[in-house]
Design a protein around this motif. Structure first.
Motif, PDB file in Angstrom:
ATOM      1  N   UNK A 123      22.859  14.979 -30.953  1.00 47.67           N
ATOM      2  CA  UNK A 123      24.108  14.119 -30.938  1.00 47.67           C
ATOM      3  C   UNK A 123      24.022  13.328 -32.180  1.00 47.67           C
ATOM      4  N   UNK A 124      24.991  13.385 -33.131  1.00 47.15           N
ATOM      5  CA  UNK A 124      25.028  12.203 -34.352  1.00 47.15           C
ATOM      6  C   UNK A 124      25.339  10.882 -33.866  1.00 47.15           C
ATOM      7  N   UNK A 152      28.520   9.212 -35.978  1.00 50.40           N
ATOM      8  CA  UNK A 152      29.870   9.815 -35.904  1.00 50.40           C
ATOM      9  C   UNK A 152      30.050  10.237 -34.503  1.00 50.40           C
ATOM     10  N   UNK A 153      29.363  10.281 -33.600  1.00 45.03           N
ATOM     11  CA  UNK A 153      29.403  10.725 -32.146  1.00 45.03           C
ATOM     12  C   UNK A 153      29.830  12.148 -32.298  1.00 45.03           C
ATOM     13  N   UNK A 154      29.430  12.885 -33.416  1.00 49.29           N
ATOM     14  CA  UNK A 154      29.605  14.399 -33.435  1.00 49.29           C
ATOM     15  C   UNK A 154      28.412  14.959 -32.817  1.00 49.29           C
ATOM     16  N   UNK A 155      28.633  16.341 -32.177  1.00 46.60           N
ATOM     17  CA  UNK A 155      27.742  17.005 -31.489  1.00 46.60           C
ATOM     18  C   UNK A 155      27.358  18.213 -32.283  1.00 46.60           C
ATOM     19  N   UNK A 156      26.178  18.661 -32.343  1.00 47.54           N
ATOM     20  CA  UNK A 156      25.917  19.983 -32.720  1.00 47.54           C
ATOM     21  C   UNK A 156      25.311  20.699 -31.758  1.00 47.54           C
ATOM     22  N   UNK A 157      25.921  21.866 -31.070  1.00 49.75           N
ATOM     23  CA  UNK A 157      25.237  22.606 -30.076  1.00 49.75           C
ATOM     24  C   UNK A 157      24.676  23.927 -30.552  1.00 49.75           C
ATOM     25  N   UNK A 184      17.805  25.718 -39.673  1.00 50.56           N
ATOM     26  CA  UNK A 184      18.825  25.206 -40.485  1.00 50.56           C
ATOM     27  C   UNK A 184      18.403  23.754 -40.307  1.00 50.56           C
ATOM     28  N   UNK A 185      19.298  22.855 -41.475  1.00 52.77           N
ATOM     29  CA  UNK A 185      18.832  21.755 -41.945  1.00 52.77           C
ATOM     30  C   UNK A 185      20.042  20.742 -41.656  1.00 52.77           C
ATOM     31  N   UNK A 186      19.719  19.644 -41.357  1.00 58.49           N
ATOM     32  CA  UNK A 186      20.804  18.649 -41.179  1.00 58.49           C
ATOM     33  C   UNK A 186      20.412  17.333 -42.110  1.00 58.49           C
ATOM     34  N   UNK A 187      21.353  16.893 -43.025  1.00 56.32           N
ATOM     35  CA  UNK A 187      21.153  15.891 -43.934  1.00 56.32           C
ATOM     36  C   UNK A 187      21.341  14.381 -43.053  1.00 56.32           C
ATOM     37  N   UNK A 216      19.294   8.830 -37.139  1.00 58.35           N
ATOM     38  CA  UNK A 216      20.725   8.894 -36.638  1.00 58.35           C
ATOM     39  C   UNK A 216      20.757   9.793 -35.515  1.00 58.35           C
ATOM     40  N   UNK A 217      19.844  10.821 -35.332  1.00 55.45           N
ATOM     41  CA  UNK A 217      19.976  11.825 -34.428  1.00 55.45           C
ATOM     42  C   UNK A 217      19.167  11.865 -33.079  1.00 55.45           C
TER      43      UNK A 217
END
Length: 739
Positions: free
Chosen positions: A545-546, A549-554, A677-680, A731-732
């Motif tokens: 969960x970001x 931005x309340x974005x999800x990465x599944x 994978x990478x998350x900025x 942030x995650x």
């Protein structure tokens, strides 16, 4: 010579001939005059009869010409009889015969050509002469022919005008050209009804021009849509331009392809309606509230926030108009929400404080109790709260609280279950949590937790025995020659492996066993059985969960990912357009497969998936022609997300609003074992960069069936996410789920 000459004109010609052929120099005695006229009369009559008989063997204009000469001779006879005492009844008999033959020939000629549209122009003068002949003998019939002749002549002149216009290139034709053609067709509607051949030939030529224009505008729209940031207004302009050209023929051309093409612009109506109506209102309000106000219309602000949130999904569209919104919808929502937060700060402050206190609580049991108490209070509050703004805020607080509850339960059990030495103590830990869930009356969580409890107890009771048995049986299996015994032993080993695989996520989740030792044992047995380790089913996924931005990465790790409406799918799309089991993505075979869905699966915009399609050949895939996902590969894994909604009917269903918004806020990463994978940490963008420190990235890896995190700036190198103390990194936040 004119083909048809009026009978009155022939009579005048006969009069002149008879006068000229009488000799005025002869003595004017009665006898001489009588004899002279009698001789001339007999000669004319003989000539007339001879020519009449000759005409009976002739056709066409030769026959017409011979009959005209016969008429002149017979009229000469008639004139001579009228000026003398000589009478001959054959003159009148042959006069009627020749006149009738001449009139019948004129009528026959008219009937031959007047119904042939193409022949009228080339025969117009002859037909007009023939009608004039009939007018002297039968004016009523001749009048009808005259009307038909004039009508056909007018029609053919108009047809020539239309054809001259259609000779232009289709792209040079304007709506005014087509409007003029349409008006001409309406003017000659009755004539065209009587001339279906001419009408169909004209319509076919018009259709060919419209078809060229249709292909032209389809190409223009397709080229615009293929741009990185297409313009929705430019696309609609193409639709409107074609519609304007086609409009004059809307009731004339019955081809379904034209209205079908025009109807496709309806899918853009939510965008234009928002840009032309809702957004100007939101922008005006944004500017109005940019300055401090003594009084604020809270109801109006709530309505504006709801309107902006309702259309927030449009920000995810690739159209340039939405990317250039200034202010953006997020800016508008933030400003209005800030004002409302100030207006309702006293109402919300206590809840935010309680939420913060709970998040900071260190005692896990106390934390669970406080979460349950506050969640129950919020549920009661929401059942009576009529203020939409407050309701939405309280719902968010409650949803966050329930997520905290899930994390707290997991932490509580991870701490207490591994410490337990007896099955009764482990059962007590699970029952303690269940009692808390009973207080909350959350049936879904109770049912899921009871399932976990049964799995954990089963794993604890039987796991050691299973491991010992598969070690002994695999050793025996390796030493046996091929036989029924060896075959039955293989079946037994596969059955025990399946049991271990079923509880593997729980073992990993609650640290019931050394996971690395267990994976090594399973891999060893698989190698003995000559089974690909990739066949080992993995039943966990990671949700990131970001929090900005309340974005999800599944993060999905199963070999085959199933997508559909039913709950057992890996990606559940609860939408009526989607079939229960719609399609699957097979990572091992690198294939996209449709599972006999009702509304189909498509790839690269419009190609139907009738047979398995290689993933490397896919840029986008579309479910039910309603939801288009963008698919990209990195390393040996894949990343996909909802790109756009392609059926505007989905937007009209109010029950799908939250579902669509959540789907736009979710990105799916499909990892193979050993991949990463990478998350900025600044932008939240996914990439596969290996230089983590330089780009301020964190790396998520999946190795040996475990999720690992690396963050050089936090001195984390391949640390198990399940062991993170706070389960977050900047942030995650990270949540491991069973699926």
């Amino acid at each position: 010579m004119q083909e048809f000459v009026l009978i009155s004109e022939l009579k005048k010609r006969a009069y002149k001939k008879s006068i000229l052929e009488q000799n005025p120099e002869k003595p004017h005695t009665v006898i001489q005059q009588f004899i002279g006229i009698n001789n001339v009369n007999k000669e004319w009559l003989e000539e007339a009869i001879s020519k009449y008989n000759k005409s009976l063997k002739q056709t066409g204009f030769q026959k017409i010409h011979t009959l005209q000469l016969a008429l002149v001779d017979i009229y000469c006879c008639e004139y001579a009889m009228n000026t003398s005492t000589f009478q001959d009844k054959d003159v009148l008999i042959y006069k009627d015969k020749i006149e009738n033959a001449y009139n019948n020939l004129a009528m026959e000629y008219i009937e031959t050509f007047i119904h042939n549209e193409k022949a009228i122009i080339s025969h117009h003068s002859q037909l007009s002469s023939a009608v004039s002949v009939l007018e002297e003998s039968n004016s009523k019939i001749a009048a009808q022919y005259r009307i038909m002749l004039n009508r056909q002549q007018s029609l053919l002149q108009s047809v020539q005008k239309i054809q001259k216009t259609l000779d232009n290139s289709p792209l040079e034709l304007t709506d005014q050209h087509f409007l003029k053609i349409s008006n001409i067709l309406k003017l000659h509607e009755n004539a065209l009804r009587l001339s279906p051949g001419v009408k169909e030939e004209l319509l076919e030529e018009i259709r060919s021009k419209i078809d060229v224009l249709l292909l032209h505008f389809q190409k223009m729209i397709s080229e615009e849509e293929s741009l990185a940031y297409p313009s929705v207004f430019k696309i609609l302009a193409y639709f409107d331009e074609f519609e304007k050209l086609y409009q004059p023929f809307i009731n004339i051309l019955s081809q379904k392809r034209y209205p079908d093409f025009i109807s496709k612009k309806e899918k853009y109506s939510p965008y234009t309606h928002f840009l032309n109506n809702q957004y100007p209102e939101l922008k005006e309000a944004f500017q109005y509230f940019s300055l401090p106000r003594k009084t604020v219309d809270k109801s109006k602000l709530i309505s504006l926030v709801q309107s902006a949130e309702k259309h927030l999904y449009l920000q995810h569209e690739q159209y340039i108009e939405f990317r250039e919104l200034n202010p953006s919808l997020q800016d508008i929502i933030q400003r209005f929400s800030t004002l409302l937060s100030y207006e309702y700060k006293d109402d919300l402050l206590k809840y935010y404080k309680l939420e913060n206190d709970i998040n900071n609580a260190e005692d896990d049991e106390e934390k669970l109790n406080e979460i349950i108490r506050l969640a129950k209070h919020l549920e009661q509050k929401l059942s009576t709260e009529k203020n939409n703004y407050l309701s939405n805020k309280l719902k968010i607080i409650r949803e966050n609280l329930l997520k905290t509850l899930d994390n707290s339960i997991l932490k509580f059990l991870r701490i207490n279950v591994p410490k337990s030495n007896r099955i009764e103590q482990i059962k007590e830990s699970f029952d303690y949590v269940l009692n808390k869930l009973y207080e909350l009356s959350d049936l879904a969580r109770i049912e899921e937790f009871q399932k976990k409890k049964r799995g954990v107890l089963s794993a604890i009771v039987e796991l050691d025995d299973w491991i010992a048995e598969i070690k002994d049986e695999s050793t025996l299996y390796a030493s046996l020659p091929d036989s029924n015994l060896k075959y039955n032993l293989k079946l037994s080993l596969e059955e025990k492996l399946a049991k271990i695989n079923d509880v593997l996520p729980l073992i990993n989740q609650y640290n019931l066993y050394d996971i690395n030792e267990l994976i090594n044992t399973i891999t060893m047995v698989l190698n003995v059985l000559n089974i690909n380790a990739g066949e080992l089913p993995i039943t966990e996924r990671l949700v990131i969960l970001d929090q900005f931005t309340v974005k999800n990465y599944v993060v999905l790790t199963k070999k085959t990912v199933f997508i559909g409406r039913d709950e057992q799918n890996d990606i559940v799309l609860n939408c009526g357009w989607i079939s229960g089991s719609h399609c699957s993505l097979d990572q091992h075979k690198s294939m996209l497969m449709d599972l006999n869905s009702t509304n189909g699966t498509y790839y690269n915009q419009n190609q139907k998936v009738d047979m398995p399609i290689r993933l490397e050949n896919i840029q986008t895939f579309n479910l039910a022609e309603a939801m288009e996902f963008e698919l990209t590969g990195f390393k040996s894994s894949y990343h996909f997300k909802l790109k756009r909604i392609t059926d505007h009917q989905v937007f009209k269903d109010p029950t799908l609003k939250d579902f669509i918004q959540n789907l736009f806020n979710t990105e799916f990463i499909w990892l193979k074992d050993g991949d990463s994978f990478s998350l900025n940490k600044i932008t939240g963008v996914i990439n596969d960069s290996s230089d983590l420190a330089k780009f301020d990235n964190i790396e998520i890896a999946f190795k040996n069936y475990q999720f690992l995190i690396s963050d050089p700036k936090q001195k984390l190198i391949e640390v198990k996410i399940s062991s993170l103390k706070e389960e977050s990194a900047d942030r995650f936040s990270f949540h491991i789920q069973n699926v």
